[in-house]
Design a protein around this motif. Structure first.
Motif, PDB file in Angstrom:
ATOM      1  N   UNK B 288       0.833  -1.209   0.000  1.00  0.00           N
ATOM      2  CA  UNK B 288       0.000   0.000   0.000  1.00  0.00           C
ATOM      3  C   UNK B 288       0.868   1.261   0.000  1.00  0.00           C
ATOM      4  N   UNK B 289       1.975   1.198   0.725  1.00  0.00           N
ATOM      5  CA  UNK B 289       2.864   2.369   0.757  1.00  0.00           C
ATOM      6  C   UNK B 289       3.316   2.718  -0.661  1.00  0.00           C
ATOM      7  N   UNK B 290       3.790   1.705  -1.377  1.00  0.00           N
ATOM      8  CA  UNK B 290       4.327   1.943  -2.719  1.00  0.00           C
ATOM      9  C   UNK B 290       3.260   2.522  -3.642  1.00  0.00           C
ATOM     10  N   UNK B 291       2.051   1.979  -3.572  1.00  0.00           N
ATOM     11  CA  UNK B 291       1.044   2.493  -4.505  1.00  0.00           C
ATOM     12  C   UNK B 291       0.629   3.912  -4.118  1.00  0.00           C
ATOM     13  N   UNK B 292       0.666   4.224  -2.813  1.00  0.00           N
ATOM     14  CA  UNK B 292       0.345   5.603  -2.408  1.00  0.00           C
ATOM     15  C   UNK B 292       1.415   6.571  -2.897  1.00  0.00           C
ATOM     16  N   UNK B 293       2.668   6.127  -2.842  1.00  0.00           N
ATOM     17  CA  UNK B 293       3.747   6.979  -3.344  1.00  0.00           C
ATOM     18  C   UNK B 293       3.548   7.256  -4.833  1.00  0.00           C
ATOM     19  N   UNK B 294       3.101   6.245  -5.560  1.00  0.00           N
ATOM     20  CA  UNK B 294       2.839   6.436  -6.983  1.00  0.00           C
ATOM     21  C   UNK B 294       1.777   7.497  -7.229  1.00  0.00           C
ATOM     22  N   UNK B 295       0.706   7.422  -6.422  1.00  0.00           N
ATOM     23  CA  UNK B 295      -0.343   8.429  -6.571  1.00  0.00           C
ATOM     24  C   UNK B 295       0.221   9.823  -6.385  1.00  0.00           C
ATOM     25  N   UNK B 296       1.079   9.941  -5.404  1.00  0.00           N
ATOM     26  CA  UNK B 296       1.655  11.263  -5.125  1.00  0.00           C
ATOM     27  C   UNK B 296       2.507  11.738  -6.291  1.00  0.00           C
ATOM     28  N   UNK B 297       3.270  10.807  -6.853  1.00  0.00           N
ATOM     29  CA  UNK B 297       4.147  11.171  -7.978  1.00  0.00           C
ATOM     30  C   UNK B 297       3.320  11.601  -9.182  1.00  0.00           C
ATOM     31  N   UNK B 298       2.149  10.962  -9.339  1.00  0.00           N
ATOM     32  CA  UNK B 298       1.332  11.289 -10.497  1.00  0.00           C
ATOM     33  C   UNK B 298       0.717  12.677 -10.374  1.00  0.00           C
ATOM     34  N   UNK B 299       0.376  13.029  -9.139  1.00  0.00           N
ATOM     35  CA  UNK B 299      -0.326  14.306  -8.952  1.00  0.00           C
ATOM     36  C   UNK B 299       0.593  15.501  -8.886  1.00  0.00           C
ATOM     37  N   UNK B 300       1.863  15.264  -8.947  1.00  0.00           N
ATOM     38  CA  UNK B 300       2.777  16.381  -8.744  1.00  0.00           C
ATOM     39  C   UNK B 300       2.689  17.373  -9.894  1.00  0.00           C
ATOM     40  N   UNK B 301       2.748  18.657  -9.562  1.00  0.00           N
ATOM     41  CA  UNK B 301       2.677  19.667 -10.617  1.00  0.00           C
ATOM     42  C   UNK B 301       4.097  20.058 -11.001  1.00  0.00           C
ATOM     43  N   UNK B 302       4.268  20.472 -12.262  1.00  0.00           N
ATOM     44  CA  UNK B 302       5.624  20.797 -12.711  1.00  0.00           C
ATOM     45  C   UNK B 302       6.234  21.930 -11.894  1.00  0.00           C
ATOM     46  N   UNK B 303       5.338  22.820 -11.407  1.00  0.00           N
ATOM     47  CA  UNK B 303       5.851  23.956 -10.646  1.00  0.00           C
ATOM     48  C   UNK B 303       6.578  23.511  -9.388  1.00  0.00           C
ATOM     49  N   UNK B 304       6.154  22.353  -8.836  1.00  0.00           N
ATOM     50  CA  UNK B 304       6.777  21.942  -7.577  1.00  0.00           C
ATOM     51  C   UNK B 304       8.057  21.147  -7.823  1.00  0.00           C
ATOM     52  N   UNK B 305       8.665  21.363  -8.941  1.00  0.00           N
ATOM     53  CA  UNK B 305      10.003  20.828  -9.158  1.00  0.00           C
ATOM     54  C   UNK B 305      10.042  19.367  -9.546  1.00  0.00           C
ATOM     55  N   UNK B 306       9.139  18.962 -10.417  1.00  0.00           N
ATOM     56  CA  UNK B 306       9.074  17.556 -10.810  1.00  0.00           C
ATOM     57  C   UNK B 306      10.423  17.055 -11.344  1.00  0.00           C
ATOM     58  N   UNK B 307      11.091  17.911 -12.119  1.00  0.00           N
ATOM     59  CA  UNK B 307      12.327  17.433 -12.736  1.00  0.00           C
ATOM     60  C   UNK B 307      13.427  17.251 -11.699  1.00  0.00           C
ATOM     61  N   UNK B 308      13.378  18.077 -10.662  1.00  0.00           N
ATOM     62  CA  UNK B 308      14.372  17.948  -9.598  1.00  0.00           C
ATOM     63  C   UNK B 308      14.178  16.601  -8.878  1.00  0.00           C
ATOM     64  N   UNK B 309      12.916  16.245  -8.636  1.00  0.00           N
ATOM     65  CA  UNK B 309      12.621  14.985  -7.965  1.00  0.00           C
ATOM     66  C   UNK B 309      13.110  13.831  -8.823  1.00  0.00           C
ATOM     67  N   UNK B 310      12.873  13.972 -10.122  1.00  0.00           N
ATOM     68  CA  UNK B 310      13.292  12.912 -11.024  1.00  0.00           C
ATOM     69  C   UNK B 310      14.807  12.712 -10.949  1.00  0.00           C
ATOM     70  N   UNK B 311      15.495  13.808 -10.913  1.00  0.00           N
ATOM     71  CA  UNK B 311      16.952  13.753 -10.799  1.00  0.00           C
ATOM     72  C   UNK B 311      17.368  13.025  -9.522  1.00  0.00           C
ATOM     73  N   UNK B 312      16.692  13.381  -8.423  1.00  0.00           N
ATOM     74  CA  UNK B 312      17.005  12.754  -7.139  1.00  0.00           C
ATOM     75  C   UNK B 312      16.792  11.248  -7.207  1.00  0.00           C
ATOM     76  N   UNK B 313      15.677  10.871  -7.804  1.00  0.00           N
ATOM     77  CA  UNK B 313      15.353   9.448  -7.872  1.00  0.00           C
ATOM     78  C   UNK B 313      16.379   8.719  -8.741  1.00  0.00           C
ATOM     79  N   UNK B 314      16.752   9.394  -9.801  1.00  0.00           N
ATOM     80  CA  UNK B 314      17.786   8.847 -10.682  1.00  0.00           C
ATOM     81  C   UNK B 314      19.058   8.564  -9.880  1.00  0.00           C
ATOM     82  N   UNK B 315      19.438   9.527  -9.076  1.00  0.00           N
ATOM     83  CA  UNK B 315      20.658   9.402  -8.275  1.00  0.00           C
ATOM     84  C   UNK B 315      20.520   8.249  -7.282  1.00  0.00           C
TER      85      UNK B 315
END
Ligand SMILES: [Fe+2]
Ligand SMILES: [Fe+2]
Lengths: 450, 645
Positions: B288-315
């Motif tokens: 359930x934790x993992x699927x909730x995290x997915x929901x959060x990732x989907x709802x993120x707006x570009x203004x809140x730094x989506x690309x920065x998060x992506x970079x972090x996850x990449x790292x």
């Protein structure tokens, strides 16, 4: 009298353009409505009705054909024709509300079922009694608003009327005259709306028209490509129109210069080349006088469309900023169209070579992810290209495949026995495009089929 | 005589600050101090007609009286700091307070903070006295906990929490809970698993919240987990288990919340943290934790730094090779990498249109050779002036100044065309320099001003009428009008009674730190009262320039308080100090005629611990003859003290 009627027509066209561009809620609309109604009343004062017709590409009233006036109204004429309207009859008891409903009806969505089936009835049902739509040779009402029988001709006329409008507007800027924004925006709007429904038709025209060396064709092509690109990126209609308008002016500086130095068939001299490269600065300078009407985006795009990612951009900037997304879109479409076009100083490249050329340079010139976005939308082989397939077949590209830019959907033309549509992606690598057939040389015979 | 409450309050505060400063400076029997007390009494009495009691509340950066906050200048800062450091939360004065009570109050307040703590805090030192007309309130314990650093923290936490829970003090516990994020940052996770007492008090605290305040429990527990995930060390099975027990009360949503915060906000969150999370979260909750995290990732707006998060996850993904992370979390990472909603959305930015347009105008101006076209371009810039100012676009102003400079140096005739815009920029900056708080980003712009557009009187008006004085404004003023200080001095003369203004100005002059500012400080010294004299000398202690003659005239002629301050300026230059000590101690003294003076001067160097005087003191300590006895003893006493330290 013809003068009166010409004014009334002009006001009517403006009214139609305003409602298309700004909707009836805009305060501007009422101003234009009052004016158009006044002029029409002025014409109707001594007569029972006024019948306006469209013959060929001209507006007609009684025995009079408005040749000169029709030139400036080409976009509107093709817009009306696309909706099957060839005759409009205004009766003496015309009310202002009816006029408002009528233009609203014309500007509205003509794809609605009931409107398509019987437009005159739909108009009547909406309460308009004193305006009738009709075909020229029939006494009765138009029976179908569906696009004219020969679709490709209709799109071609859309393209050409837009081209005329673009030429007028650019001439305006170049001749340091005032610029009539409304019809220009209307022409762009017309293209954008048609593209939303039948983008393949329009894209095909670009592929075709590229072999026409007229100065303004490149501008219109870049404008259309940019609008298509930005539509696919999910931009709002207003943004798309702004980008399309801006794209039209991106090389205004170049045209200004080239009108001064005559066209060369040999390679340009060093000095002239330098001159050609500073056209972005010159363009911005020219457009500065038109920010009131055009806004500032055309100026920005003209200035930025040769900026490079590696900071070696020209013009050399004393103060730099990141190019606007509109400039990036236009710059990609610009290079794409320029590479495909035949010029006096360079060859026209086949699509696969263009793809390689742009990709090789993408780190240097563009935002690389925007380049991949562009090709994922446009495909490597543009719609309308004539290509050879393995096994000696010849085909025309009809539609892109989103998940494979190298394998579009094609229509096989030769050999006649294998005629038919095929999705190259579906055939799992068995069918592939081998080469491009230049429609100006070997491909001439296929041009009519495209 | 002020009659309204505001003016009375301002007068009172001014007097109170001077008195507190006086208390720090002089003994309580010193005539200066007594004068300050008299003044304070005079200022406070009429106030009781409006406020009785008069309660002064001290927050970490302001004073609050009658719901009004006083924090406007550095003027209150110092007072606030003095009181706050002594853990005083509020002081309440009541009608009828006597001069003697004020003396007691100020005398105790002036004790060093450490001394107060040693004596058990302000509560203690005042409760022994019968101070019927004033009350001192000590800072809350929770604030104590929040402020406390380092060693004593665990101890403080333990005793405060246990006693609050045992006495069921809801208010205190709520305060802990509300400030838990700050508190928890100070708890070492290592301590939490090894220090049994701390562990117990933490779980008592959590259990208390869980039973009584479910919402606060959720918040605190998540904050504890976020903090725990920062731990980099190894934990054995038992330690893991004991840590795990804290988080059993969190549901999947809360846990996903914590994980997402870590993934998206914490730059230091790495594979070790992710592994620890998977260990603490409990196996059955993973899915359930993992699927909730997915929901959060989907709802993120570009203004809140989506690309920065992506970079972090990449790292995080590329670093996770060597650390064992459960498969489900591995998969989560690789799926998040593919997630297109975390990509930069391509958008049409309307603001950027305007920004780029303005930048292009600059480039066009630089290139333009034609005067007419140049005027038009500047016209266009002016059209956007209001936007530039409203956006505080100082970067652009800087560029504009640069353009003007370049164009006019290329072609001096251009100056005429640029005049309007130059004046507009100049006037704007000269007004902006007086704005409070001072905007640091205009600093480089101010440095580029070469001549004043606003004029001399504008500055006098701002400084002396609007009382808007600050360091940048002063140094700009001195720079634009060098050698033209006559009228400025006259204004100072007229305002010499305005201590508020002068103290602020001295503070700013200290930072201006130029020869001109030193001159002004000297001028203030000569024309103002004792308090300002001291402030001026203190400012000089922090300036790089000094005036030897001026300082020496003080140590020979003025009173001890001033001498002391002057010596502290002098001691920053070894050569000058040597000379000064010579002057103080190497004086004719046959038959000890000057011993009285010398002893007084020894006290002076003793007070400021001027050990460079040791050589002279050693000489005095060896003086023979009975008439030198007092001198000898004093010198020896001081030397002994210094040697012992
Ligand atoms: Fe160009
Ligand atoms: Fe171009």
């Amino acid at each position: 009298m013809p003068n009166n009627i010409e004014n009334a027509l002009r006001d009517l066209i403006s009214l139609l353009q305003v409602i298309k561009l700004y909707t009836a809620m805009h305060p501007r609309f009422n101003k234009f409505l009052d004016k158009a109604y006044e002029s029409l009343r002025g014409v109707l004062i001594n007569r029972q009705e006024v019948i306006i017709g469209i013959v060929g590409d001209e507006f007609v009233f009684e025995k009079e054909i408005f040749f000169e006036f029709s030139k400036t109204a080409k976009s509107t004429i093709s817009y009306l024709k696309a909706r099957g309207v060839e005759k409009i009859i205004f009766s003496g008891a015309l009310q202002k509300e009816e006029l408002a409903k009528f233009v609203g009806f014309l500007a509205g969505d003509s794809d609605k079922e009931e409107v398509k089936k019987n437009p005159q009835e739909a108009l009547y049902l909406s309460g308009v009694r004193n305006i009738t739509l009709g075909k020229l040779n029939s006494a009765g009402a138009v029976d179908s608003l569906s696009v004219a029988a020969n679709k490709s001709i209709s799109y071609l006329s859309l393209y050409e009327s837009s081209l005329d409008q673009v030429t007028d507007s650019l001439d305006g800027v170049l001749g340091e005259q005032d610029l009539n924004y409304l019809p220009l925006r209307f022409a762009i709007n017309n293209i954008a709306e048609n593209m939303a429904v039948k983008y393949n038709e329009i894209l095909k025209l670009i592929t075709l028209k590229r072999y026409d060396t007229g100065t303004f064709i490149h501008l219109l092509n870049v404008s259309i490509l940019s609008m298509y690109f930005s539509t696919k990126l999910g931009f709002s209609k207003e943004d798309v129109l702004d980008i399309g308008t801006a794209a039209l002016f991106h090389d205004i500086g170049k045209i200004y210069i080239s009108r001064k130095i005559i066209k060369k068939t040999d390679k340009l001299t060093e000095d002239e080349f330098k001159n050609m490269r500073s056209h972005s600065l010159l363009g911005a300078r020219l457009l500065l006088k038109h920010t009131e009407t055009l806004g500032v985006l055309p100026l920005i795009v003209a200035f930025e469309h040769h900026m490079r990612q590696d900071a070696k951009s020209y013009p050399k900037l004393s103060f730099s900023c990141i190019p606007h997304i509109a400039s990036i879109i236009v710059s990609i479409c610009d290079v794409y169209d320029a590479l495909a076009q035949r010029r006096s100083y360079k060859a026209d490249y086949p699509p696969n070579v263009i793809y390689d050329l742009i990709n090789k340079e993408k780190e240097r010139f563009f935002q690389p992810q925007m380049v991949s976005k562009f090709f994922s939308i446009m495909g490597v082989w543009p719609v309308g290209s004539v290509v050879t397939l393995n096994g000696g077949r010849v085909a025309i590209v009809r539609e892109q495949n989103e998940n494979d830019i190298f394998l579009p959907k094609v229509e096989i033309m030769y050999p006649p026995s294998r005629k038919g549509h095929m999705d190259l992606h579906q055939s799992q690598g068995e069918d592939r495009i081998e080469s491009f057939v230049n429609p100006l040389r070997q491909g001439k015979g296929y041009l009519s089929m495209v | 005589m002020p009659i309204n409450k505001e003016e009375l309050l301002a007068e009172f505060l001014k007097s109170f600050k001077i008195a507190v400063n006086g208390a720090l400076l002089y003994t309580k029997s010193h005539p200066f101090f007594m004068r300050y007390i008299e003044d304070l009494k005079r200022k406070i009495d009429p106030l009781f007609d409006f406020l009785n009691p008069l309660k002064v509340v001290i927050t970490p950066n302001s004073l609050v009286i009658d719901d009004k906050t006083f924090s406007k200048t550095s003027w209150y800062d110092e007072l606030v700091k003095i009181l706050h450091r002594r853990k005083i939360k509020s002081i309440e004065f009541k009608r009828g307070i006597t001069g003697q009570e004020l003396v007691v109050l100020l005398d105790r307040i002036s004790l060093p903070p450490l001394e107060i703590l040693k004596q058990g805090g302000v509560d203690r030192i005042f409760s022994r006295n019968d101070n019927t007309h004033f009350t001192i309130e000590e800072l809350d314990y929770s604030s104590l906990l929040i402020d406390k650093e380092g060693e004593g923290f665990n101890e403080a936490w333990f005793s405060l929490v246990e006693s609050s829970i045992n006495h069921n003090e809801t208010r205190k516990i709520n305060e802990f809970a509300d400030n838990f994020q700050i508190i928890v940052a100070k708890i070492k996770i290592n301590d939490l698993v090894t220090d049994e007492r701390l562990r117990k008090s933490m779980s008592d605290f959590m259990n208390y919240l869980k039973v009584n305040q479910k919402e606060k429990f959720n918040k605190c527990c998540q904050e504890l987990l976020e903090s725990a995930l920062k731990y980099r060390g190894e934990l054995d099975e038992a330690q893991l288990l004991s840590l795990q027990s804290f988080f059993i009360g969190l549901d999947e949503k809360d846990l996903a919340n914590v994980l997402w915060n870590k993934l998206s906000l914490d730059d230091d969150f790495g594979p070790v943290g992710l592994r620890l999370f998977s260990q603490l979260a409990g196996k059955d909750k993973h899915k359930t934790i993992v699927s909730t995290v997915f929901d959060k990732a989907r709802d993120i707006s570009p203004a809140s730094g989506a690309s920065r998060i992506k970079e972090k996850i990449e790292k995080l993904f590329s670093a996770s090779d060597n650390i064992h992370i459960p498969e489900i979390y591995q998969n989560m990472l690789s799926a998040l990498r593919e997630n297109s909603s975390l990509e930069d959305k391509i958008a049409f930015d309307r603001d950027q249109v305007d920004r780029n347009y303005r930048f292009i105008l600059l480039n066009l101006i630089i290139e333009e050779k034609d005067d007419g076209a140049l005027s038009m371009l500047l016209e266009k810039v002016m059209e956007d002036w209001d936007t530039i100012i409203a956006n505080r676009d100082f970067e652009y102003l800087k560029n504009l100044i640069e353009v003007s400079r370049r164009k006019t140096s290329e072609n001096p005739d251009c100056r005429r065309i640029f005049k309007k815009i130059d004046d507009r920029i100049g006037s704007f900056l000269e007004a902006a320099v007086f704005e409070q708080p001072f905007n640091q980003s205009i600093k480089p712009l101010i440095e580029s001003i070469e001549k004043s557009s606003a004029g001399y009187d504008f500055y006098l008006e701002k400084i002396f009428n609007d009382k808007k004085v600050n360091q940048q404004a002063l140094s700009l003023f001195f720079r634009l009008f060098p050698g033209d200080l006559e009228r400025f001095r006259n204004k100072l003369e007229q305002n010499r009674a305005d201590i508020d203004l002068l103290v602020n100005m001295i503070e700013d002059l200290k930072h201006v730190d130029s020869l001109v500012s030193l001159d002004v400080l000297k001028y203030l010294f000569y024309s103002c009262n004792e308090y300002i004299k001291i402030e001026a000398l203190r400012a000089m202690q922090e300036c790089s320039n000094f005036d030897k003659e001026f300082l020496f005239s003080i140590i020979t002629r003025e009173n001890n308080a001033l001498k002391k301050e002057a010596l502290q300026v002098i001691m920053r230059d070894q050569e000058m100090l040597k000379e000064a000590l010579q002057m103080l101690f190497d004086i004719p003294n046959s038959f000890g005629r000057s011993n009285g003076v010398i002893i007084e001067r020894i006290s002076l160097v003793e007070e400021i611990e001027l050990k460079e005087a040791s050589a002279f003191l050693a000489g005095f300590s060896r003086k023979m003859f009975f008439w030198n006895r007092a001198l000898r003893l004093k010198a020896r006493e001081v030397l002994r003290k210094w040697n012992a330290e």
